[in-house]
Design a protein around this motif. Structure first.
Motif, PDB file in Angstrom:
ATOM      1  N   ARG A  58       0.865  -1.178   0.000  1.00  0.00           N
ATOM      2  CA  ARG A  58       0.000   0.000   0.000  1.00  0.00           C
ATOM      3  C   ARG A  58       0.902   1.228   0.000  1.00  0.00           C
ATOM      4  O   ARG A  58       1.825   1.333   0.810  1.00  0.00           O
ATOM      5  N   ASN A  72      -5.469  -5.792   0.980  1.00  0.00           N
ATOM      6  CA  ASN A  72      -6.164  -5.221  -0.176  1.00  0.00           C
ATOM      7  C   ASN A  72      -7.222  -6.172  -0.707  1.00  0.00           C
ATOM      8  O   ASN A  72      -8.305  -5.752  -1.123  1.00  0.00           O
ATOM      9  N   TYR A 281      -4.439  -0.793  -4.710  1.00  0.00           N
ATOM     10  CA  TYR A 281      -5.798  -1.320  -4.620  1.00  0.00           C
ATOM     11  C   TYR A 281      -6.378  -1.528  -6.010  1.00  0.00           C
ATOM     12  O   TYR A 281      -7.107  -2.493  -6.254  1.00  0.00           O
TER      13      TYR A 281
END
Lengths: 310, 295, 442
Positions: A58, A72, A281
């Protein structure tokens, strides 16, 4: 009789000979396949690997990059925006694929019937939309859909009512169904038509000797002959539906409230990455969708084949 | 029976000479549907910008502005449209043509040679069709920029060289059209595999090859998303990205309305493909025939 | 900070250390700074890349190259707004391909400056340029003692209306929002095809309207963000705007589409509350209505003049530029030189420099489209009554991209905007937290 050791195909005289022959065949096989494989690795495998890597991290505007493992994926599996989009493309495909394939089928059968004047002209004209880029297609249909001054608007004006609102939230999915159908019906028609052309004429002669009418011939000979092509067309259309992106993306400026940023899963992944800087994501969403699409396409193909084998 | 050898359509025409009005009506309807947007495109390419804003969509304007529009399309913004046209040709011919070549070699290899991992390879390649383009776009971009390739033609051409569908078509066509006995005969004669390919197989594969060339060229010609990500300099844009940018230019706060150029440019952009399809009908129609039957 | 910028920061520290040893102060790429450095860079010449989408950019670049023949400017239109920002972000991520100078809307500046993607121009003496610009635009380009960009134009808001349509239906020019709503009802009742104004929902428009109402929905202090889209200013706006939305008195046609231009041209949309760049847009895209339109001050809540800024952009130097001094010199010229400002004004932009704002050339403009009215007088008055203290989110462009998902739905279903705003707020809060900001709501 000369003893000739032919590589590969004919039964080898000795196991050593067979081994050598098989290796030579394998080497040649790889030789032919290699160029494709190299580019495949660079252009597809490497980016997919990179995407998988991205999905495990991330990256924040404040705070940098961190490893988050499956977090995620957990988020994606419970993300209402993503699954809303999935539901929407399922709805889209349930409507659009049958409509398009039925149109393609009817047109192909008409072309193959031998009872159609100007068949050659129809064949090429109906295929034309395939040569039009998606960008241009959406552009033109966007102009046509204008509820005040587009053709839709003129129709409303003529009928004296606000009947046609293709860009309203209730109807915009239908508007997209129309565009995609327009783009690909001709292409599928041609696939079906080509399949029909390979049907042996013996079958038709036998049928007519039996006194079968044209509709009976369609039902008993042509449709079964098309089964394989229909399955293939369906599978590719399903894949295309799950990947729906171009049309909603290009239509969005004309219907900004109707087409939300997560309208289709691909559009959602795009917004995440390019508007929201959420590459990790976005990669996760794309992978989840890729797996889902592959599974569904595989299932459809297997079921289609099974029925075909019966 | 000699009727066996005759093409199906002749047999049917001899047996069922009655033309169906119903079928004609249906096809005319479908054709009208197909041509409507194209008609819109043609009509509006003949209108000046003023007329575009003032007149009904499908009606002609007060003058015939097509030559003026075409001229302006090619001179607007320093003549960038001409560059877009050339770029598109470059990407399509090299990328699409290259894709067909790679797909043909690979399809042939998988069809006619047994090697370990053949089935797995085939499955993986076909599986690639299910990967969403957006999954690939950003990682490909990052990968390519590390290689220093972004904003160059290669950024568009290299990804265009991979056509899993093309490979599938050529695999199918090879299985259908190239009998193994022919290959064995060539081998017995001592010909190498490449030589066999070029002298024996390619001739048989020609219709399929032309089909894949055409469809790869179309796919690359019409590609929008990949070049959009890869290219930032408008001089390398293909027509799709360029036209979309012109269209977007009409739609923001410092707008310069150029809808007439967008429409005329769109018309110009589809002409080459349409012509190509018309001229090469014979090839791709028989090429598709084989591809649709086998699974 | 993102990984790439952490590396850049490390490089910067190293550069500073090295420069300190050699005794000169370093701004970005280790080159000399101070106002003198700009002149030196111009004299030395070189090449820089400039990304911008304003229609006048090309002319300005040409004029600059004429004035400084030793400098070559590669001008590229890499898309407008979000499209360009995406390319810049991607290029910075990849480490190459970013331009030296780029155009940024005011709303996007904090996003890039926070990520460390813009070169601080204060070391080149840009902090001394404050008096040359209007306060509204200056506050958008500076942060603390850093100056990240120079303003190109400004967008003080006013109301532009179609006098012919107003006269036809006996509508008086509204001065308060209550009058505006009443006019909207009257006009739409008289002709259901005609609307007083159009609004399909736009994140920046909403923000500007809240601005005019005195709201402060976004408060930013470094990485601490407060979002309150239900504060008193917001509530004031929604009280009025809900009447329009729920009463279906707003034309639903999305802005900047062909249908929209045609409706403006034909009078089916009778007025627009928008920024100072709208006249230029109307002139080119709705030529049919030439002579019919006029400008008037934005309606207010209590009659005292109040406006807001809407739109407008600036030029900044992108981090990683190989010739930051030359890039900075270019920015200075293009956003402050008389020649460049003149080109801008002629192209229909509303300037940001105090000099141009005070010039008679600006005030005396009497466009034919507006019936020879001196519309810039209205706009100048508007620019003087923009409340100070306004801040945008460090992710305002993202906020705009998801506006339709929440508030846009309220517009589409003609329901309470407050509900939509609450949804938008919670989406923005969770996004901010996701990105590592410390975000408080309300």
């Amino acid at each position: 009789m000369a003893i000739v050791t032919a590589p590969g195909r004919s039964p080898a005289r000795s196991r050593a000979g067979a081994g050598r022959a098989a290796r030579r065949e394998a080497a040649n096989g790889w030789l032919f396949v290699l160029p494709f494989v190299v580019v495949f690795l660079v252009a597809i495998v490497a980016p997919v690997g990179y995407a998988i890597g991205l999905s495990l991290f991330r990256d924040q505007l404040v705070g940098g990059t961190a490893f988050v493992g499956g977090a995620n994926y957990l988020k994606a599996l419970t993300d209402p925006a993503l699954w809303g989009g999935v539901l929407r493309v399922v709805l889209f495909l349930v409507i659009q694929v049958p409509i398009m394939l039925i149109i393609a089928l009817v047109a192909a059968l008409a072309l193959d019937s031998g009872r159609l004047r100007f068949a050659g002209a129809f064949r090429i004209l109906l295929f034309l939309p395939y040569a039009v880029p998606g960008v241009v297609a959406v552009l033109i249909w966007g102009f046509i859909y204008g509820p005040r001054y587009g053709l839709a608007g003129s129709l409303n004006h003529a009928l004296g009512a606000g009947l046609l609102e293709p860009l309203s939230p209730q109807w915009v999915l239908g508007a997209i169904v129309n565009i995609v159908t327009w783009e690909f019906a001709g292409y599928n028609m041609l696939i079906f038509y080509s399949a029909l052309r390979t049907v042996s004429t013996e079958l038709y002669e036998a049928a007519e000797l039996d006194g079968a009418g044209p509709l009976r011939i369609v039902w008993s000979i042509k449709l079964p002959a098309l089964r394989g092509a229909i399955v293939i067309a369906t599978v590719f259309s399903i894949i295309g539906s799950f990947q729906l992106f171009n049309e909603p993306n290009l239509l969005k400026p004309l219907a900004p409230n109707a087409i939300v940023s997560s309208y289709t899963p691909n559009l959602y992944a795009y917004t995440l990455s390019f508007a929201g800087q959420q590459d990790n994501y976005s990669a996760t969403v794309a992978i989840v969708m890729g797996v889902l699409t592959a599974v569904i396409a595989y299932v459809v193909q297997v079921r289609g084949m099974r029925r075909d084998a019966r | 029976m000699s009727a066996l050898r005759a093409p199906a359509i002749d047999v049917r025409r001899a047996r069922a000479p009655r033309r169906s009005v119903l079928l004609l009506a249906i096809m005319l309807l479908l054709t009208a549907y197909t041509l409507l947007p194209l008609l819109y495109l043609v009509v509006n390419s003949t209108k000046s910008l003023d007329d575009f804003f003032r007149t009904f969509g499908l009606a002609f304007g007060s003058g015939f502005a097509l030559p003026a529009n075409v001229a302006e399309v090619f001179t607007h913004d320093g003549g960038v449209f001409g560059g877009w046209l050339l770029n598109t040709l470059l990407y399509s011919v090299v990328g699409g043509g290259g894709a067909a070549v790679l797909a043909t070699f690979a399809g042939y290899g998988i069809a006619k040679f047994r090697f370990p991992g053949r089935r797995a390879l085939f499955a993986v390649i076909l599986g690639a069709v299910a990967i969403p383009g957006t999954a690939l776009a950003l990682p490909t971009f990052l990968l390519f920029s590390n290689l220093g390739l972004t904003n160059t033609p290669w950024a568009v051409i290299i990804p265009s060289l991979v056509s899993p569908f093309g490979l599938y078509l050529m695999w199918t066509y090879t299985v259908d059209a190239v009998p193994s006995e022919l290959l064995e005969a060539a081998r017995i004669d001592g010909a190498g595999e490449l030589r066999t390919f070029f002298t024996v197989s390619l001739r048989l594969l020609a219709p399929g090859f032309v089909t894949v060339v055409l469809f790869s060229v179309v796919a690359t010609w019409n590609n929008y998303f990949l070049p959009l990500i890869m290219l930032s300099d408008p001089r390398w844009y293909p027509l799709t990205v360029g036209l979309a940018q012109w269209n977007a230019q009409s739609a923001q706060s410092t707008a310069q309305p150029i809808q007439n150029l967008v429409l005329t440019g769109s018309l110009i952009s589809i002409i080459p493909l349409v012509v190509a399809f018309l001229l090469l009908q014979r090839f791709w129609q028989s090429g598709l025939a084989a591809g649709s039957v086998k699974q | 900070m993102k990984r790439s910028t952490t590396l850049a920061a490390a490089g910067l520290v190293a550069g500073l250390a090295a420069a300190a040893l050699t005794g000169c102060s370093s701004g970005s790429s280790g080159g000399p700074t101070g106002a003198g450095a700009l002149d030196d860079a111009l004299k030395q010449g070189g090449t820089i890349t400039y990304w911008a989408w304003s229609s006048a950019s090309k002319d300005k670049v040409a004029a600059f190259e004429k004035a400084y023949p030793k400098v070559t400017v590669k001008y590229v239109n890499a898309g407008s707004g979000g499209d360009e920002y995406t390319k810049i972000t991607n290029a910075i991520k990849a480490g190459s391909g970013a331009p030296d100078v780029a155009q940024f809307e005011y709303t996007a500046l904090s996003q890039f400056s926070l990520a460390g993607d813009l070169v601080d121009l204060a070391p080149y003496g840009f902090d001394k340029l404050e008096d040359q610009y209007s306060t509204g635009t200056w506050s958008a380009v500076q942060s603390g003692d850093k100056v990240y960009a120079l303003p190109e134009d400004s967008g003080p808001m006013a109301m532009f209306y179609n006098k012919r349509v107003f006269d036809e239906h006996g509508i008086t020019v509204p001065t308060t929002w209550d009058e505006f709503v009443a006019d909207a009802q009257k006009l739409h009742a008289a002709d259901p095809n005609t609307y007083l104004t159009s609004d399909g929902g736009d994140g920046l428009f909403t923000s500007s309207m809240i601005w005019q109402a005195g709201g402060h929905p976004y408060k930013v202090d470094g990485t601490k963000v407060t979002i309150d889209l239900q504060d008193s200013g917001t509530k004031k706006w929604t009280a009025v705007w809900n009447e329009l939305v729920e009463g279906q008195l707003l034309s639903p046609t999305p802005a900047y589409t062909d249908d929209w231009y045609k409706q403006l041209g034909s009078g089916e949309i009778a007025a627009l509350v928008s920024g100072a760049w709208m006249p230029g847009l109307l002139t080119t895209s709705a030529p049919e209505a030439s002579g019919d339109w006029r400008a008037a001050p934005m309606p207010t809540y209590d009659g005292t003049p109040a406006s807001a800024n809407y739109g407008g952009s600036a030029q900044a130097v992108v981090k990683g530029s190989k010739n930051a001094a030359l890039a900075a010199a270019f920015v200075k010229w293009i956003d402050s030189s008389d020649e460049a400002v003149d080109i801008n004004i002629k192209a229909g932009s509303f300037p940001a420099t105090t000099k141009a704002l005070g010039s008679s050339a600006l005030v005396d403009q009497a466009p034919e489209y507006f019936g020879d009215q001196k519309i810039n007088e209205v706009l100048l008055e508007a620019s003087k009554s923009v409340p100070a203290d306004w801040q945008y989110l460090p992710y305002q462009t993202y906020a705009s991209s998801i506006f339709a998902d929440s508030v846009g739905q309220a517009y589409a279903s003609h329901s309470d905007l407050n509900a939509g705003l609450k949804q938008w707020q919670s989406a923005l809060v969770s996004y901010g937290k996701d990105q590592g900001f410390s975000v408080t709501a309300g």
